[in-house]
Write a protein that holds these residues in place. Structure first.
Motif, PDB file in Angstrom:
ATOM      1  N   PHE A   1      -4.497   5.147  -0.097  1.00  0.00           N
ATOM      2  CA  PHE A   1      -4.770   4.279   1.058  1.00  0.00           C
ATOM      3  C   PHE A   1      -4.677   5.067   2.350  1.00  0.00           C
ATOM      4  O   PHE A   1      -5.437   4.862   3.269  1.00  0.00           O
TER       5      PHE A   1
ATOM      6  N   TYR B   1       0.842  -1.200   0.000  1.00  0.00           N
ATOM      7  CA  TYR B   1       0.000   0.000   0.000  1.00  0.00           C
ATOM      8  C   TYR B   1       0.876   1.249   0.000  1.00  0.00           C
ATOM      9  O   TYR B   1       0.613   2.213  -0.711  1.00  0.00           O
TER      10      TYR B   1
ATOM     11  N   ASN C   1     -15.408   4.932   1.657  1.00  0.00           N
ATOM     12  CA  ASN C   1     -14.716   6.211   1.453  1.00  0.00           C
ATOM     13  C   ASN C   1     -14.549   6.474  -0.038  1.00  0.00           C
ATOM     14  O   ASN C   1     -13.469   6.306  -0.599  1.00  0.00           O
TER      15      ASN C   1
ATOM     16  N   SER D   1      -8.603  -4.349   4.990  1.00  0.00           N
ATOM     17  CA  SER D   1      -8.354  -2.975   4.563  1.00  0.00           C
ATOM     18  C   SER D   1      -9.453  -2.503   3.625  1.00  0.00           C
ATOM     19  O   SER D   1      -9.895  -1.356   3.685  1.00  0.00           O
ATOM     20  N   TYR D   2      -9.902  -3.415   2.757  1.00  0.00           N
ATOM     21  CA  TYR D   2     -10.976  -3.046   1.836  1.00  0.00           C
ATOM     22  C   TYR D   2     -12.230  -2.660   2.617  1.00  0.00           C
ATOM     23  O   TYR D   2     -12.881  -1.659   2.297  1.00  0.00           O
TER      24      TYR D   2
ATOM     25  N   LEU E   1      -5.022   3.347   9.145  1.00  0.00           N
ATOM     26  CA  LEU E   1      -4.909   2.003   8.567  1.00  0.00           C
ATOM     27  C   LEU E   1      -3.437   1.579   8.559  1.00  0.00           C
ATOM     28  O   LEU E   1      -3.104   0.437   8.870  1.00  0.00           O
TER      29      LEU E   1
ATOM     30  N   ALA F   1      -8.583  11.996  -0.049  1.00  0.00           N
ATOM     31  CA  ALA F   1      -9.362  11.230  -1.019  1.00  0.00           C
ATOM     32  C   ALA F   1      -9.931   9.952  -0.401  1.00  0.00           C
ATOM     33  O   ALA F   1     -10.105   8.948  -1.072  1.00  0.00           O
ATOM     34  N   GLY F   2     -10.238  10.009   0.865  1.00  0.00           N
ATOM     35  CA  GLY F   2     -10.913   8.869   1.477  1.00  0.00           C
ATOM     36  C   GLY F   2      -9.977   7.798   1.998  1.00  0.00           C
ATOM     37  O   GLY F   2     -10.426   6.707   2.346  1.00  0.00           O
ATOM     38  N   GLY F   3      -8.682   8.088   2.049  1.00  0.00           N
ATOM     39  CA  GLY F   3      -7.769   7.128   2.665  1.00  0.00           C
ATOM     40  C   GLY F   3      -7.761   7.298   4.172  1.00  0.00           C
ATOM     41  O   GLY F   3      -8.450   8.166   4.712  1.00  0.00           O
ATOM     42  N   ASP F   4      -6.984   6.486   4.853  1.00  0.00           N
ATOM     43  CA  ASP F   4      -7.042   6.499   6.306  1.00  0.00           C
ATOM     44  C   ASP F   4      -5.650   6.231   6.890  1.00  0.00           C
ATOM     45  O   ASP F   4      -5.171   5.100   6.863  1.00  0.00           O
TER      46      ASP F   4
ATOM     47  N   LEU G   1      -1.956  -1.658  10.578  1.00  0.00           N
ATOM     48  CA  LEU G   1      -1.275  -2.738   9.860  1.00  0.00           C
ATOM     49  C   LEU G   1       0.183  -2.828  10.304  1.00  0.00           C
ATOM     50  O   LEU G   1       0.719  -3.916  10.522  1.00  0.00           O
TER      51      LEU G   1
ATOM     52  N   VAL H   1     -12.377  -1.435   5.542  1.00  0.00           N
ATOM     53  CA  VAL H   1     -12.156  -0.133   6.175  1.00  0.00           C
ATOM     54  C   VAL H   1     -12.413   0.999   5.175  1.00  0.00           C
ATOM     55  O   VAL H   1     -12.996   2.029   5.508  1.00  0.00           O
ATOM     56  N   LEU H   2     -11.976   0.781   3.917  1.00  0.00           N
ATOM     57  CA  LEU H   2     -12.007   1.870   2.935  1.00  0.00           C
ATOM     58  C   LEU H   2     -13.258   1.875   2.065  1.00  0.00           C
ATOM     59  O   LEU H   2     -13.502   2.821   1.312  1.00  0.00           O
TER      60      LEU H   2
END
Lengths: 648, 198
Positions: free
Chosen positions: A257, A246, B46, B39-40, A268, A262-265, A272, B42-43
């Motif tokens: 990601f 990622y 969004n 992860s998918y 995360l 743009a909606g990533g986090d 991870l 989670v996203l």
């Protein structure tokens, strides 16, 4: 990209390093050519699939990386030794603490431990090699390619500078636009694939290749810890693989990601990273526990106290290691309930760890302790590590953690865990298994210099960091004002780091001295050992055991030795099957290194073209039907006679 | 474990270790795909103003992909069946059918991706598309790798026949192929069906 962007410029220390690296490379190549050693290097080392040689290469790489990571550490200590020093600027300091962390964990601790596992585990279980010798060589070369790629960053392109944890958004392209953090993503990915392969290899080796009669509860404790570590590797490393993928996609291909816009986090990444990163701590510390257990039992002349509880404690730690990752970011917006749960799981780890500490103490109790250098490391480990453990419980309390989260207190804590837990263990193991690798002991007198300098230096360096941490000094601060009053503590700490460095120099001198002058007449079992690796010659012959030993109980070798049941019958000798050397692992290592380098610089055309090399390596490997070779009986007999005398 | 009734691929100690090692590798693959799925999830929501799953998924095409891949798993099983009966030609035929079905799946999937890109959903659009394309892309890359790998093994079977070594290699590749099928079932359910529901 122009040439002055390609090479890092503008800092005299880095210029000196570039010149030194260049001269060293040229010098090495000239020396090898002059000595006509290329063929020897290729056939004996580069293409080897022998677990002992691979182990030695891992250890050698680990020692080199220890030097590199240690120099990084000394530079940081120099910079913070006085208030408001301008020795390093903030950017340079950031780069140095990043490479220090990554190199010490992934390119020093890991190869040292995996190297010792490689040398010792097959011998301890009475096997001829690991389950997949060629894959084992590939693991090494991938690790080595990753390590080299990571190490050139500071002279070519620029070092990663977002900390060894590389938190987003800092590690994203927006805030760190250079190639530095690309190095992080790509180099660790390559090394990580190698580590995963090692994990699989050792799980299968230990499940399938134990000597006849060696049931689970008759397995030496170091083999147990290696098995559990390998299982954690298999369970945890794929998470890091995904996280790094990622990261690479975000940085190289503009995905989102980890970018909030743009909606990533970004959280995360944190989750991870620590889902891998916390088990990683146990990956490095569990085999170290196994090494201490072997050393303590051997030099206390007693069997390990509470062997079974030791095994269950290791398994328990492995299980819990997967359930504590959130404790690395209590302060980052979790609910009180979540923090409480992870507080509890974290503190629970103290229980099996405490079991182990008491087992070691009870093994020592009433033992006839021999204060060899490796035993000294084990004895120093127990109190030092306990300080690390107890401060760990302090950090585990979420509410209290808010006071000293990410301060120097934390930095002192994990150095008190990792240095006694891993580095002392590696030193103990090197002194202990050195004769099995090379056929001579490291010098005990120089060893004691090494020990005392290093242990005193270690405590001087890191103890003050607890106090400045509690006083509010945040980690990763490149400088501080005089009014903080930290100058005296950190000056003291800097002196300590020099003493530690002197200890490391003593180790290097010891290796040099012992290679030249140490007695080669140490026998096969110089420490009066308990486990199977001492049942064969020192250094271990390439086939390990002429006849695979049969095992009846725990510490079987020890009892057979007491009962005089050792020895080899000539009639038992059969020809031994051995795997052949292979060029594909080293070739693939180089190929991955080249492709990785191009990816770091985002030269995608070159990366695609050079990935043909990887395909060639894999296809060649698939079509390789080499069946190995057999060592005939008379050759075995000749080699065994050399150290056993006449056979029965 | 070397009796005559042991399947050929399990006869040598090394083959047994290879197969066990591959099972453990598949364990690592499960962790890898679990991470991708997690992860998918989670996203997933969004979308950052870009399209969501139910805006772009075409269930009919996905169903055909599912059909192709599941059938290929069945034909891979047939190939193993004929391998154990030492029927080299049948084995080769069913392996080729497997590879063609796999290639068909890939063709459909690539077309599907091109379609999404035209709809304005590229891998750079949002958190959702990053998670989606990476999860699906990793699976697709695995299928691609599998096709190349099994093709190479086919050459070896063709040249060397069904031996202890080739059979164990082929058996391992078939485990891999079935595993990709299992992953796809989760993708079909938890990415496409769940995405269509909203």
């Amino acid at each position: 990209m122009s040439l002055d962007e390609f090479f890092v410029t503008g800092d005299p220390m880095i210029l000196a390093s570039q010149i030194a690296i260049g001269l060293t490379m040229v010098g090495l190549i000239a020396l090898i050519t002059y000595l006509k050693k290329w063929k020897w290097l290729w056939t004996e080392w580069f293409t080897t699939v022998d677990h002992k040689k691979i182990g030695i290469m891992y250890i050698l790489a680990g020692v080199l990386m220890f030097f590199r990571g240690g120099v990084d550490g000394l530079l940081m200590k120099a910079q913070t030794s006085r208030p408001e020093l301008g020795f390093l600027d903030a950017q340079h300091y950031d780069e140095i603490f990043t490479t220090h962390g990554v190199i010490m964990i992934l390119f020093m601790a890991m190869p040292m431990l995996i190297g010792i596992m490689n040398v010792v585990v097959p011998l301890q279980i009475g096997a001829r090699d690991v389950a997949f010798p060629k894959l084992n060589a590939l693991s090494f070369w991938l690790f080595f390619a990753g390590a080299m790629l990571f190490n050139v960053s500071f002279v070519i392109g620029g070092s990663p500078d977002a900390g060894w944890t590389s938190y987003f958004p800092l590690a994203g392209k927006e805030f760190t636009p250079g190639v530095g953090n690309n190095y992080y993503a790509i180099a660790l990915q390559i090394a990580g694939i190698g580590t995963l392969a090692t994990g699989i290899n050792f799980v299968v080796t230990i499940i399938k290749m134990r000597a006849p009669g060696m049931s689970w509860m008759k397995m030496p404790i170091f083999t147990w810890t290696s098995l559990v570590t390998s299982i954690i590797i298999v369970a945890a490393f794929p998470i890091f693989t995904v996280a790094l993928a990622y990261m690479s996609l975000d940085r190289l291909f503009g995905t989102h990601f980890f970018t909030v816009a743009a909606g990533g986090d970004p959280m995360l990444w944190l989750n991870l990273f620590w889902l891998w990163g916390h088990p990683e701590v146990y990956i490095v510390v569990l085999p170290a526990f196994g090494m201490f257990s072997e050393v303590i039992a051997t030099f206390a002349r007693k069997n390990l106290y509470g062997y079974k509880s030791m095994v269950f404690a290791v398994a328990g730690i492995a299980f819990l290691s997967m359930l504590v990752w959130v404790h690395h970011f209590y302060t980052m917006g979790n609910s009180a309930a979540v923090n409480s749960i992870f507080s509890l799981t974290t503190m629970m780890i103290a229980i099996p760890t405490g079991v182990k500490i008491f087992n070691w103490l009870f093994t020592l109790r009433k033992g006839r302790i021999e204060f060899s250098t490796s035993m000294l490391w084990a004895l120093a480990f127990i109190p030092c590590f306990t300080i690390g453990g107890v401060t760990g419980v302090m950090l585990a309390m979420a509410a209290a953690d808010y006071q000293y989260h990410n301060t120097m207190f934390l930095v002192a804590h994990f150095h008190y865990v990792l240095i006694p837990g891993v580095v002392f263990a590696v030193f103990a193991a090197l002194y202990y298994w050195w004769p099995k690798m090379f056929g001579f002991k490291l010098n005990e007198k120089i060893g004691k210099w090494h020990f005392w300098l290093f242990v005193i230096g270690f405590n001087f360096t890191f103890m003050p960091m607890f106090f400045v941490g509690l006083d509010g000094m945040s980690r990763r601060m490149y400088t501080y004002s005089e009014s903080t009053g930290w100058g005296a503590w950190l000056g003291f700490s800097a002196v300590g780091s020099l003493i530690m460095a002197a200890g490391f120099a003593a180790l290097c001198y010891n290796i040099y001295w012992s290679f030249r002058y140490a007695s080669r007449d140490v026998g096969s079992d110089p420490w009066n050992g308990r486990t199977l690796e001492w049942a064969t010659a020192s250094p271990a012959p390439h086939y390990n055991f002429a006849v695979v030993p049969e095992v009846e109980k725990l510490d079987d070798f020890w009892y057979k030795k007491k009962e005089g049941k050792l020895g080899l019958k000539k009639s038992d000798l059969k020809s031994v099957h051995m795997p052949s050397n292979s060029w594909t692992p080293v070739f693939l290592g180089v190929a991955f290194g080249i492709v990785g380098f191009f990816l770091v610089f985002e030269w995608f055309t070159l990366a695609i073209i050079s990935s043909v090399l990887i395909v060639i390596g894999l296809v060649a490997n698939s079509f390789d039907y080499d069946d190995g070779y057999h060592i005939p009986v008379d050759e075995l007999e000749k080699e065994e006679r050399e150290w056993r005398g006449e056979l029965k | 474990m070397t009796q005559a009734n042991t399947p050929l691929e399990y006869r040598s100690q090394q083959s047994q270790m290879n197969i066990l090692g591959f099972w453990i590798f598949l364990g690592a693959e499960i962790v890898l795909f679990s991470t991708l799925f997690a992860s998918y999830f989670v996203l997933e929501h969004n979308t950052a103003g870009g399209p969501a799953g139910h805006d772009i998924f075409i269930l009919k095409d996905v169903l055909i992909e599912t059909f192709l891949l599941l059938t290929s798993s069945f034909t891979a099983g047939l190939a193993i069946h004929f391998m154990r009966n030492n029927a080299k030609n049948d084995m080769i035929v069913w392996t080729i059918v497997t590879l063609l079905l796999g290639a068909g799946f890939l063709y459909m999937e690539i077309n599907e991706f091109i379609h999404y890109v035209h709809e304005g959903a590229t891998i750079q659009t949002s958190g959702f598309t990053a998670g989606f394309f990476t999860l699906l892309g990793t699976h697709g890359a695995h299928v691609t790798f599998g096709i190349i790998w099994i093709s190479l093994l086919l050459v070896q079977i063709f040249r060397r026949g069904i031996t202890e070594k080739t059979s164990s290699k082929f058996f391992i590749a078939s485990l891999y192929w079935h595993f990709l099928d299992v992953v796809w079932i989760f993708i079909f359910t938890f990415v496409y069906l769940k995405g269509m529901v909203g």
